[in-house]
Design a protein around this motif. Structure first.
Motif, PDB file in Angstrom:
ATOM      1  N   THR A   1       0.878  -1.215  -0.129  1.00 55.80           N
ATOM      2  CA  THR A   1      -0.122  -0.092  -0.153  1.00 55.80           C
ATOM      3  C   THR A   1       0.896   1.399  -0.033  1.00 55.80           C
ATOM      4  N   LYS A   2       1.957   1.128   0.600  1.00 52.66           N
ATOM      5  CA  LYS A   2       2.962   2.492   0.747  1.00 52.66           C
ATOM      6  C   LYS A   2       3.354   2.608  -0.701  1.00 52.66           C
ATOM      7  N   GLU A   3       3.758   1.725  -1.438  1.00 55.54           N
ATOM      8  CA  GLU A   3       4.380   1.660  -2.784  1.00 55.54           C
ATOM      9  C   GLU A   3       3.338   2.054  -3.611  1.00 55.54           C
ATOM     10  N   LEU A   4       2.142   1.796  -3.710  1.00 56.05           N
ATOM     11  CA  LEU A   4       1.100   2.121  -4.449  1.00 56.05           C
ATOM     12  C   LEU A   4       0.891   3.679  -4.231  1.00 56.05           C
ATOM     13  N   GLN A   5       0.982   4.255  -3.000  1.00 58.30           N
ATOM     14  CA  GLN A   5       0.592   5.577  -2.860  1.00 58.30           C
ATOM     15  C   GLN A   5       1.835   6.455  -3.303  1.00 58.30           C
ATOM     16  N   SER A   6       3.144   6.013  -2.921  1.00 54.14           N
ATOM     17  CA  SER A   6       4.238   6.723  -3.338  1.00 54.14           C
ATOM     18  C   SER A   6       4.352   6.932  -4.971  1.00 54.14           C
ATOM     19  N   LYS A   7       3.912   5.924  -5.739  1.00 53.47           N
ATOM     20  CA  LYS A   7       3.949   5.829  -7.054  1.00 53.47           C
ATOM     21  C   LYS A   7       2.839   6.589  -7.561  1.00 53.47           C
ATOM     22  N   ILE A   8       1.551   6.435  -7.241  1.00 52.80           N
ATOM     23  CA  ILE A   8       0.224   7.026  -7.715  1.00 52.80           C
ATOM     24  C   ILE A   8      -0.172   8.229  -7.202  1.00 52.80           C
ATOM     25  N   ASN A   9      -0.167   8.181  -5.856  1.00 53.11           N
ATOM     26  CA  ASN A   9      -0.845   9.494  -5.300  1.00 53.11           C
ATOM     27  C   ASN A   9       0.078  10.178  -4.273  1.00 53.11           C
ATOM     28  N   PRO A  10       1.273  10.379  -4.664  1.00 56.70           N
ATOM     29  CA  PRO A  10       2.045  10.966  -3.787  1.00 56.70           C
ATOM     30  C   PRO A  10       1.518  12.453  -3.264  1.00 56.70           C
ATOM     31  N   GLY A  11       1.779  12.535  -1.915  1.00 59.26           N
ATOM     32  CA  GLY A  11       1.273  13.731  -1.357  1.00 59.26           C
ATOM     33  C   GLY A  11      -0.181  13.757  -0.702  1.00 59.26           C
ATOM     34  N   LYS A  12      -0.895  12.687  -0.954  1.00 63.09           N
ATOM     35  CA  LYS A  12      -2.299  12.521  -0.668  1.00 63.09           C
ATOM     36  C   LYS A  12      -2.078  11.997   0.622  1.00 63.09           C
TER      37      LYS A  12
END
Length: 446
Positions: free
Chosen positions: A435-446
């Motif tokens: 989940t952290k990887e998804l966030q960092s790649k797709i929605n950084p800053g959210k």
């Protein structure tokens, strides 16, 4: 992918008549006086032919997939309806189709009409000014014929770019014969599902046919688990880049997915089986569970199917502690055809296009692959696939939809999602790292 969906010669004559009347001209298009009985002017008005090029992912006219059946029936009906329109169709299967239309768009060489998915997949075509906005054309009454909400994935900045065909859902199919042999019961809860998996394995039956080698079938399982743990609103917010993938709910969903992998629910090698191979496993009775779109209904109940009459379809199980409920579905209306912005004979192409789209919606439903996104009489439904009928009944009270991630995300985001999911499926990262990887790649800053 999966994938997965609908004027007459009198109408053409009417359009030509209105055009001549509105102009108030004493000349016809051929330069003859209006109303002239000249053979040349009559022929020009009555038999003027145009050619429309069309591309789609429906490459096999002999496929038993309901989407393919509906497409080709609609294509044949449209050709018959418009004898003065030559539709030149090119079908390209699988990932090759996505590559072809992206390449053609970059070179500004798209056909007149082409199949596409909505959401993030369609955004580059909109941003590149490649497709024709339809909102003004659709004021002819077409919008009123559509089920509410079915154009959401084809609308950008309040402009409509595509009409829907069907409402597609991913559904849990179970082989009742294998379930009975293993002493398993229809799973209503997560605990039921895990118990069934153990009972099926004890009988040397592969519990779930996955097809993760083609990536998107694994995405289906990850998506529905996120829906059950977080709810469709939360999932859609992440896909729209207004919320985070890295939340306790989605981490918990990841742990559920890992439970299945650790339990060998997908077999010994989840990444070793393609979509086609997984479907074949289910159709030949070698796997007991399939979570897939309704486009497989036709294959399951084909006359020569080994599992015909042995398959039931149910809602995906609820998960205790999850924020989602049994009436939230993975799916929606997300497939369409677009019209090239530079198309010639725009009004005539529109008449052909809308007839084709409505007809395809009807034929795909009659072929047992998804509910129609168009209102109105569907004709004789007595022979509609019983699985399709039940899916319609199960989803009639849906409270939310979240569409296929690989269509809602765009460009590099889609590939990033698949890359992370495949690592997770292979056991190379933990649910929290996923989940952290998804966030960092797709929605950084959210």
């Amino acid at each position: 992918m999966k994938m997965f969906r609908k004027i007459t010669s009198l109408g053409v004559a009417a359009i030509l008549t209105v055009t001549l009347t509105a102009c108030g001209s004493t000349k016809s298009d051929s330069g003859q006086p209006a109303g002239s009985n000249s053979p040349k002017s009559t022929a020009a008005a009555a038999v003027e032919k145009i050619k429309i090029s069309m591309w789609s992912q429906f490459s096999d006219p002999n496929s038993k997939d309901g989407g393919f059946i509906g497409f080709y029936k609609a294509l044949d009906a449209t050709k018959a309806k418009f004898p003065n329109v030559e539709i030149e169709h090119t079908g390209i299967g699988g990932e090759a189709y996505k590559t072809k239309i992206k390449t053609a768009s970059a070179a500004n060489e798209l056909p007149d009409i082409f199949f596409s998915w909505g959401g993030g997949f369609a955004q580059p075509f909109v941003a590149g000014n490649r497709i024709l906005p339809l909102q003004d054309l659709a004021k002819d009454g077409t919008i009123d014929k559509l089920v509410q909400g079915t154009t959401d994935n084809f609308t950008f900045d309040n402009k409509l770019y595509g009409l829907p065909t069907n409402i597609a859902t991913a559904n849990l199919y179970i082989n009742t014969e294998l379930f009975q042999a293993a002493g398993a019961k229809v799973p209503a809860t997560w605990e039921d599902l895990l118990a069934d998996i153990n009972l099926l394995k004890a009988k040397n039956i592969t519990p779930i046919a996955l097809g993760a080698k083609d990536r998107w079938p694994a995405m289906f399982w990850n998506s529905i688990l996120d829906i059950r743990m977080g709810g469709t609103a939360a999932v859609n917010a992440t896909l729209n880049k207004t919320a985070s993938f890295d939340t306790p709910d989605f981490q918990a969903a990841g742990r559920k997915y890992k439970e299945l992998i650790d339990a060998k629910a997908f077999g010994e090698n989840p990444l070793g089986t393609s979509y086609d191979e997984s479907i074949n496993m289910f159709l030949t009775g070698k796997a007991a569970i399939l979570y897939m779109g309704a486009w497989v209904n036709g294959q399951i109940n084909a006359p020569d199917s080994a599992v015909k009459g042995k398959v039931d379809v149910v809602k995906f199980p609820t998960i205790s502690g999850g924020k989602g409920n049994a009436d939230e579905w993975h799916g929606g209306s997300g497939e369409s055809f677009f019209i090239n912005k530079d198309v010639k004979n725009k009004e005539r192409v529109w008449e052909v296009y809308k007839y084709f789209m409505e007809t395809m919606a009807k034929e795909v439903y009659l072929a047992g692959s998804g509910s129609s996104a168009w209102k109105g009489d569907l004709g004789d439904t007595s022979k509609v696939d019983p699985l399709a009928v039940k899916i319609g009944q199960l989803s009639a009270k849906a409270t939310g939809f979240s569409y296929w991630w690989d269509q809602m995300l765009s460009g590099n985001d889609t590939e990033s999602m698949f890359g992370s999911l495949m690592k997770f499926t292979a056991g190379k990262v933990t649910p929290e790292e996923f989940t952290k990887e998804l966030q960092s790649k797709i929605n950084p800053g959210k």
